[in-house]
Scaffold this motif. Structure first.
Motif, PDB file in Angstrom:
ATOM      1  N   ASP A  97      -0.360   5.055   0.279  1.00  0.00           N
ATOM      2  CA  ASP A  97      -0.316   5.936  -0.886  1.00  0.00           C
ATOM      3  C   ASP A  97       0.864   6.893  -0.844  1.00  0.00           C
ATOM      4  O   ASP A  97       1.517   7.135  -1.872  1.00  0.00           O
ATOM      5  CB  ASP A  97      -1.621   6.738  -0.990  1.00  0.00           C
ATOM      6  N   ASN A 100       3.990   5.190  -1.956  1.00  0.00           N
ATOM      7  CA  ASN A 100       3.912   4.858  -3.378  1.00  0.00           C
ATOM      8  C   ASN A 100       4.028   6.102  -4.254  1.00  0.00           C
ATOM      9  O   ASN A 100       4.612   6.059  -5.342  1.00  0.00           O
ATOM     10  CB  ASN A 100       2.601   4.118  -3.668  1.00  0.00           C
ATOM     11  N   TYR A 116      -0.537   6.512 -13.390  1.00  0.00           N
ATOM     12  CA  TYR A 116      -0.758   6.149 -11.993  1.00  0.00           C
ATOM     13  C   TYR A 116      -0.477   7.277 -10.990  1.00  0.00           C
ATOM     14  O   TYR A 116      -1.253   7.481 -10.055  1.00  0.00           O
ATOM     15  CB  TYR A 116       0.122   4.942 -11.622  1.00  0.00           C
ATOM     16  N   LEU A 120      -3.167   9.311  -8.468  1.00  0.00           N
ATOM     17  CA  LEU A 120      -2.922   8.963  -7.071  1.00  0.00           C
ATOM     18  C   LEU A 120      -2.761  10.225  -6.229  1.00  0.00           C
ATOM     19  O   LEU A 120      -3.329  10.344  -5.139  1.00  0.00           O
ATOM     20  CB  LEU A 120      -1.669   8.084  -6.972  1.00  0.00           C
ATOM     21  N   ARG A 126      -6.754   4.899  -5.001  1.00  0.00           N
ATOM     22  CA  ARG A 126      -5.850   4.469  -3.937  1.00  0.00           C
ATOM     23  C   ARG A 126      -4.903   3.403  -4.479  1.00  0.00           C
ATOM     24  O   ARG A 126      -5.093   2.902  -5.591  1.00  0.00           O
ATOM     25  CB  ARG A 126      -6.627   3.884  -2.753  1.00  0.00           C
ATOM     26  N   SER A 127      -3.900   3.045  -3.685  1.00  0.00           N
ATOM     27  CA  SER A 127      -2.914   2.056  -4.120  1.00  0.00           C
ATOM     28  C   SER A 127      -2.528   1.162  -2.956  1.00  0.00           C
ATOM     29  O   SER A 127      -2.873   1.419  -1.798  1.00  0.00           O
ATOM     30  CB  SER A 127      -1.660   2.755  -4.659  1.00  0.00           C
ATOM     31  N   CYS A 128      -1.785   0.107  -3.263  1.00  0.00           N
ATOM     32  CA  CYS A 128      -1.227  -0.752  -2.222  1.00  0.00           C
ATOM     33  C   CYS A 128       0.168  -1.193  -2.662  1.00  0.00           C
ATOM     34  O   CYS A 128       0.532  -1.071  -3.837  1.00  0.00           O
ATOM     35  CB  CYS A 128      -2.118  -1.964  -1.931  1.00  0.00           C
ATOM     36  N   ALA A 171      -8.311  -0.794  -4.171  1.00  0.00           N
ATOM     37  CA  ALA A 171      -7.182  -0.030  -4.718  1.00  0.00           C
ATOM     38  C   ALA A 171      -7.215  -0.056  -6.243  1.00  0.00           C
ATOM     39  O   ALA A 171      -7.618  -1.047  -6.857  1.00  0.00           O
ATOM     40  CB  ALA A 171      -5.862  -0.597  -4.217  1.00  0.00           C
ATOM     41  N   LEU A 173      -4.356   0.476  -7.957  1.00  0.00           N
ATOM     42  CA  LEU A 173      -3.005   0.094  -8.362  1.00  0.00           C
ATOM     43  C   LEU A 173      -2.400  -0.769  -7.273  1.00  0.00           C
ATOM     44  O   LEU A 173      -2.495  -0.457  -6.086  1.00  0.00           O
ATOM     45  CB  LEU A 173      -2.129   1.338  -8.556  1.00  0.00           C
ATOM     46  N   CYS A 174      -1.747  -1.850  -7.690  1.00  0.00           N
ATOM     47  CA  CYS A 174      -0.955  -2.675  -6.773  1.00  0.00           C
ATOM     48  C   CYS A 174       0.481  -2.703  -7.286  1.00  0.00           C
ATOM     49  O   CYS A 174       0.732  -3.085  -8.426  1.00  0.00           O
ATOM     50  CB  CYS A 174      -1.507  -4.096  -6.695  1.00  0.00           C
ATOM     51  N   LEU A 190       3.752  -2.890 -11.761  1.00  0.00           N
ATOM     52  CA  LEU A 190       2.541  -2.101 -11.576  1.00  0.00           C
ATOM     53  C   LEU A 190       1.372  -2.912 -12.114  1.00  0.00           C
ATOM     54  O   LEU A 190       1.282  -3.166 -13.322  1.00  0.00           O
ATOM     55  CB  LEU A 190       2.655  -0.771 -12.324  1.00  0.00           C
ATOM     56  N   ASP A 192      -2.755  -3.548 -12.492  1.00  0.00           N
ATOM     57  CA  ASP A 192      -4.143  -3.096 -12.382  1.00  0.00           C
ATOM     58  C   ASP A 192      -4.959  -4.223 -11.743  1.00  0.00           C
ATOM     59  O   ASP A 192      -4.881  -5.381 -12.191  1.00  0.00           O
ATOM     60  CB  ASP A 192      -4.718  -2.785 -13.764  1.00  0.00           C
TER      61      ASP A 192
END
Length: 392
Positions: A97, A100, A116, A120, A126-128, A171, A173-174, A190, A192
């Motif tokens: 995170d 990102n 996003y 975040l 969370r994100s990856c 997550a 967001l990827c 980006l 979803d």
């Protein structure tokens, strides 16, 4: 020329606050997490406590809810958070995170930031970051990228497989890197996770276990997105990913330096209380050498991290100083923790003393964000180019 290692008052205040938070709130639940696993429920609980303690996201821009510290100032604060493997997660400066957040803050459009970046930074999701692929795809060599992005009516179609994607399970967001099918470079998107064609198809059973969402295999099967999902500009993905690359290497150095320091603190405390052959362990010459070498590695690793962080804070986009720091700190931290295990004896291999858990988690640092060998190759090539230019 001036070398000033003075820590500003505001940074010192946050450093002390983070130290107290880690010692009083985070460390007491470590054994519970080691036994039961790290979940989003634990993350949410810890992050609520961090917000209440006023130590939230120090590295993120103030405009989006972070502490607003400079990158060199963050070096002090993220080391302090890293003294517990759960500390960076608690104050929202953990990978992926943190990297990102920085990338989105620099590259994203205002609409993308609102959608996003703001949640975040707030810890609402969370994100990856999906770059690494199964062999023969991209790993240390990004030119081997096989995930493809094809222009279609209304946007793009993305297909391919990624693996070892940290935090992908759960997550919101990827950020995925894909090669443009027409050969015009690579593009970041980006995505979803509820987009049709996006699937988590496996989990790697790695030796490190303190990452929410694991290390996943992610399949993109004709994932359709519109142009608003492009992060940066089409075909400029590799160049714009450099925004994330050097800072992310260094924030890893900051956090793992804190973990190595914690292992050394545990070993040092045990060395003065544990008696062997009629005297404290710390009085034995072989133990003294390991303790001294730990002190040396910690000081050298911190100096390199601070120097490289300062160059980035000053606006230098060169990756050379971050490569030097990444190689040295990753290997020095490994040495520090390894010696700490040895000094702690049998209990050093256990999670009961935490040193064993740090030992397992820190080993991968020599591989991700560029293996030591890849950085050495790059550094050597730069040195050779300079030597050739001087010779000419």
């Amino acid at each position: 020329m001036s070398f000033d290692f003075t820590v500003p008052d505001r940074v010192r205040h946050w450093q002390e606050a983070i130290r107290d938070f880690v010692d009083c709130t985070v460390i007491p639940i470590e054994q519970e997490v080691f036994a039961n696993g790290l979940t989003d429920d634990v993350r949410i609980r810890l992050q609520a406590a961090a917000k209440a303690a006023g130590v939230w996201a120090p590295q993120a821009a103030a405009a989006v809810g972070g502490g607003g510290f400079g990158f060199d100032e963050a070096a002090v604060l993220l080391e302090e958070a890293g003294r517990s493997l759960l500390g960076p997660l608690a104050i929202n400066c953990a990978a992926p995170d943190e990297g990102n957040i920085h990338l989105l803050n620099v590259v994203a459009t205002e609409a993308q930031k609102e959608r996003y970046l703001v949640p975040l930074v707030a810890g609402d999701m969370r994100s990856c970051f999906a770059m690494t692929e199964p062999p023969p795809g991209a790993g240390s060599d990004p030119r081997a990228l096989r995930t493809s992005a094809t222009r279609v009516d209304g946007g793009w179609s993305i297909s391919g497989v990624k693996h070892l994607i940290t935090g992908a399970e759960g997550a919101g967001l990827c950020i995925v890197m894909a090669a443009n099918a027409d050969g015009s470079g690579a593009t970041m998107f980006l995505i979803d996770p509820d987009t049709p064609g996006y699937r988590i198809t496996g989990h790697a059973r790695t030796i490190d276990r303190t990452m929410v969402g694991g290390h996943c295999r992610v399949t993109f099967d004709d994932v359709r997105v519109d142009d608003a999902a492009v992060l940066g500009a089409p075909g400029e993905g590799f160049r714009q990913a450099q925004v994330r690359l050097a800072p992310a290497r260094l924030t890893h150095c900051m956090r793992w330096l804190g973990a190595a320091r914690r292992a050394h603190e545990i070993a040092l405390a045990r060395s003065v209380t544990r008696e062997l052959f009629g005297e404290p362990l710390a009085q034995h010459g072989m133990a003294q050498q390991m303790l001294a070498d730990n002190e040396i590695d910690l000081a050298a690793a911190r100096a390199l991290t601070w120097r490289a962080s300062w160059t980035i804070a000053e606006g230098d986009r060169s990756t050379e100083s971050s490569s030097i720091a990444k190689v040295f700190v990753s290997e020095a931290a490994g040495r520090i923790v390894d010696r700490s295990v040895q000094l702690c004896g049998g209990l050093g291999t256990s999670e009961e003393l935490v040193v064993g858990r740090i030992y397992a988690d820190i080993r991968a640092f020599r591989i991700y964000d560029g293996a030591s060998e890849v950085h050495r190759m790059s550094l050597a090539k730069r040195a050779v180019r300079r030597a050739r230019a001087e010779t000419r």
